[in-house]
Design an enzyme around this catalytic site. Structure first.
Site, mmCIF file in Angstrom:
data_model
loop_
_atom_site.group_PDB
_atom_site.id
_atom_site.type_symbol
_atom_site.label_atom_id
_atom_site.label_comp_id
_atom_site.label_asym_id
_atom_site.label_seq_id
_atom_site.Cartn_x
_atom_site.Cartn_y
_atom_site.Cartn_z
ATOM 1 N N ASN A 98 2.167 -0.990 -8.837
ATOM 2 C CA ASN A 98 0.830 -1.357 -8.364
ATOM 3 C C ASN A 98 0.047 -0.128 -7.925
ATOM 4 O O ASN A 98 0.598 0.808 -7.357
ATOM 5 C CB ASN A 98 0.928 -2.353 -7.210
ATOM 6 C CG ASN A 98 1.590 -3.643 -7.649
ATOM 7 O OD1 ASN A 98 1.746 -3.872 -8.846
ATOM 8 N ND2 ASN A 98 1.991 -4.466 -6.708
ATOM 9 N N VAL A 99 -1.252 -0.194 -8.152
ATOM 10 C CA VAL A 99 -2.126 0.936 -7.805
ATOM 11 C C VAL A 99 -3.006 0.593 -6.602
ATOM 12 O O VAL A 99 -3.874 1.375 -6.221
ATOM 13 C CB VAL A 99 -3.018 1.331 -9.016
ATOM 14 C CG1 VAL A 99 -2.153 1.770 -10.201
ATOM 15 C CG2 VAL A 99 -3.952 0.195 -9.439
ATOM 16 N N HIS A 115 2.521 4.155 -11.354
ATOM 17 C CA HIS A 115 1.287 4.084 -12.148
ATOM 18 C C HIS A 115 0.075 4.647 -11.411
ATOM 19 O O HIS A 115 -1.064 4.307 -11.742
ATOM 20 C CB HIS A 115 1.042 2.630 -12.607
ATOM 21 C CG HIS A 115 2.080 2.140 -13.568
ATOM 22 N ND1 HIS A 115 2.261 0.801 -13.883
ATOM 23 C CD2 HIS A 115 3.003 2.823 -14.301
ATOM 24 C CE1 HIS A 115 3.250 0.691 -14.768
ATOM 25 N NE2 HIS A 115 3.724 1.894 -15.015
#
Ligand code: OAD
Length: 232
Positions: A98-99, A115
């Site tokens: 998750n970003v 990511h």
């Protein structure tokens, strides 16, 4: 579904792999479930270098919409349980795809962001990165050096952040247990970590390609089941 008791002990070495599903109960869409981003958009247009360079403004509008939605979201009981778990076990590494930064906001410390991070902006000219949570009004944004900024996330076909996969692999191999929560496990190399683990606890309302091989495959949401793992 109720998690089995006694899985985690103060002496446990724990690695966790999370995906978009752990943020679903914070109101952030996933990528591949119903209503997921990739059911409504072509990932080639929005999450590849080619898509970005063919229309940076279009791509930036989508990222800025996501940034604003995430800015309004709060960590849920699943994020909070993972932050608490880190304090209770001998070793803990949280590997996330998750970003959104919600694990940080919940208080998790040892986080590997495979990511990248949607709050990081990177200059395509001078390479400088900065964390910027402000509203970006003129899109695409530009660096002081005059170069265009891009979101600090990993797009399809790009390398992961330097050293991230090596650290994640070492943590999974050293762990007694890998908790896999809220990921469809379709994107590599992240999904490959699951095959390196001794004991796998999968938490997902839906079955995945890894469910049959998981030591425990728990059908339910992360906000429901992750807190149960703390109750021993
Ligand atoms: P996906 O959207 O592929 O998968 C989300 C998973 O979460 C699905 O398996 C759902 O069943 C599950 N899920 C939904 N709600 C849940 C809940 N409340 N609790 C637990 N699980 C739930 O998202 P990811 O696996 O994270 O990459 O996708 C991996 C990567 O693909 C993302 O990091 C992104 C995307 O393209 C890049 O942008 C590079």
């Amino acid at each position: 579904m109720q998690a089995p008791t006694g899985l985690l002990k103060p002496s446990s070495k724990v690695a966790v792999l999370t995906g978009a599903g752990v943020s679903a109960e914070s109101g952030i869409p996933t990528f591949r479930s119903n209503g997921g981003y990739w059911n409504q958009h072509r990932f080639e247009d929005l999450a590849t270098p080619e898509g970005f360079f063919s229309d940076p403004k279009f791509v930036w509008i989508w990222y800025e919409e996501r940034r604003r939605a995430i800015a309004a979201a709060r960590p849920n009981a699943g994020h909070e349980a993972l932050a608490e778990m880190e304090k209770r076990v001998a070793a803990f590494t949280l590997i996330t795809q998750n970003v959104d930064g919600l694990h940080d906001l919940a208080g998790s410390k040892n986080v590997i962001k495979l990511h990248g991070d949607i709050w990081t902006l990177r200059c395509l000219k001078c390479g400088r990165e900065r964390v910027d949570r402000s509203e970006l009004n003129d899109l695409p944004p530009f660096c002081a050096c005059g170069g265009m900024l891009r979101p600090g996330v990993v797009w399809f076909g790009e390398m992961l952040p330097e050293g991230a996969m090596e650290r994640a692999t070492a943590a999974v191999r050293a762990a007694d247990v890998l908790i896999v929560a809220g990921t469809s496990a379709q994107v590599y190399p992240a999904a490959g970590l699951i095959t390196m683990a001794r004991t796998v606890i999968e938490i997902n309302p839906e079955a995945t390609a890894f469910s049959d091989d998981a030591t425990y495959s728990l059908r339910g949401t992360s906000a429901e089941i992750l807190p149960q793992l703390l109750l021993d």
